[in-house]
Design a protein around this motif. Structure first.
Motif, PDB file in Angstrom:
ATOM      1  N   THR A  43     -24.553   8.062  -4.584  1.00 36.15           N
ATOM      2  CA  THR A  43     -24.990   6.851  -3.893  1.00 36.15           C
ATOM      3  C   THR A  43     -25.336   7.156  -2.437  1.00 36.15           C
ATOM      4  OG1 THR A  43     -23.502   5.605  -5.319  1.00 36.15           O
ATOM      5  CG2 THR A  43     -24.322   4.461  -3.384  1.00 36.15           C
ATOM      6  N   LYS A  69     -29.043   7.038  -0.538  1.00 34.48           N
ATOM      7  CA  LYS A  69     -29.249   6.267   0.700  1.00 34.48           C
ATOM      8  C   LYS A  69     -29.973   7.122   1.746  1.00 34.48           C
ATOM      9  CE  LYS A  69     -25.715   4.176   2.728  1.00 34.48           C
ATOM     10  NZ  LYS A  69     -24.252   3.861   2.841  1.00 34.48           N
ATOM     11  N   ARG A 127     -30.965   0.858  -5.042  1.00 30.61           N
ATOM     12  CA  ARG A 127     -29.668   0.941  -4.349  1.00 30.61           C
ATOM     13  C   ARG A 127     -28.705  -0.103  -4.899  1.00 30.61           C
ATOM     14  NH1 ARG A 127     -32.290   2.065   0.710  1.00 30.61           N
ATOM     15  NH2 ARG A 127     -32.495  -0.180   0.890  1.00 30.61           N
TER      16      ARG A 127
END
Ligand SMILES: [Fe+2]
Length: 151
Positions: free
Chosen positions: A50, A54, A83
């Motif tokens: 994650t 980003k 996201r």
């Protein structure tokens, strides 16, 4: 939405070395998710994935902005959608089996993300190349500069 799942291959190389390396890194990370192993390690890998997504999206968006890519707003929305899906998974992962997590990561990276590169990422490449040729200093990006040096 259903996607055909695919592994990283030269077919999705956009021709910008930094971007291609980041894309490949994400596929490498995704390939480490399997049904076995321990929950804590899998959750940590998921948090890492994650975070990496980003960073990658931020750098891609900065590059598109520097090159005055005309469809940046729409591209940003797609990044936001991805996201959100990843954050949802991160939030729900504690209640999921490792197989379910691995399946979801596969869907996200080998499905959604693969198709995103093929369609949306390939679309900004001409703008990045044009910016590199017309004003290598304004487009203050390593990729752009490297491209102009390569001709
Ligand atoms: Fe993108």
């Amino acid at each position: 939405m259903d996607f055909e799942l695919a592994e990283w291959s030269s077919k999705i190389e956009v021709g910008l070395p930094t971007i291609d390396a980041q894309h490949q890194q994400l596929f490498d990370l995704a390939a480490t998710f399997r049904g076995d192993g321990d929950q804590i390690r899998v959750l940590k890998s998921l948090a890492m994935l994650t975070e990496y997504v980003k960073v990658h999206f931020r750098e891609e968006e900065e590059m598109m902005a520097a090159c005055h890519y005309p469809r940046l707003a729409a591209h940003r929305l797609l990044h936001g959608e991805f996201r959100r899906m990843l954050f949802d998974l991160l939030e729900n992962a504690k209640r999921m089996t490792l197989d379910e997590i691995a399946d979801e990561v596969k869907y996200l990276i080998n499905g959604w993300f693969y198709n995103h590169i093929l369609v949306a990422d390939f679309d900004y490449v001409p703008s990045v190349k044009a910016a590199a040729i017309s004003s290598p200093h304004a487009a203050d990006r390593q990729d752009a500069i490297r491209l102009s040096a390569d001709g």
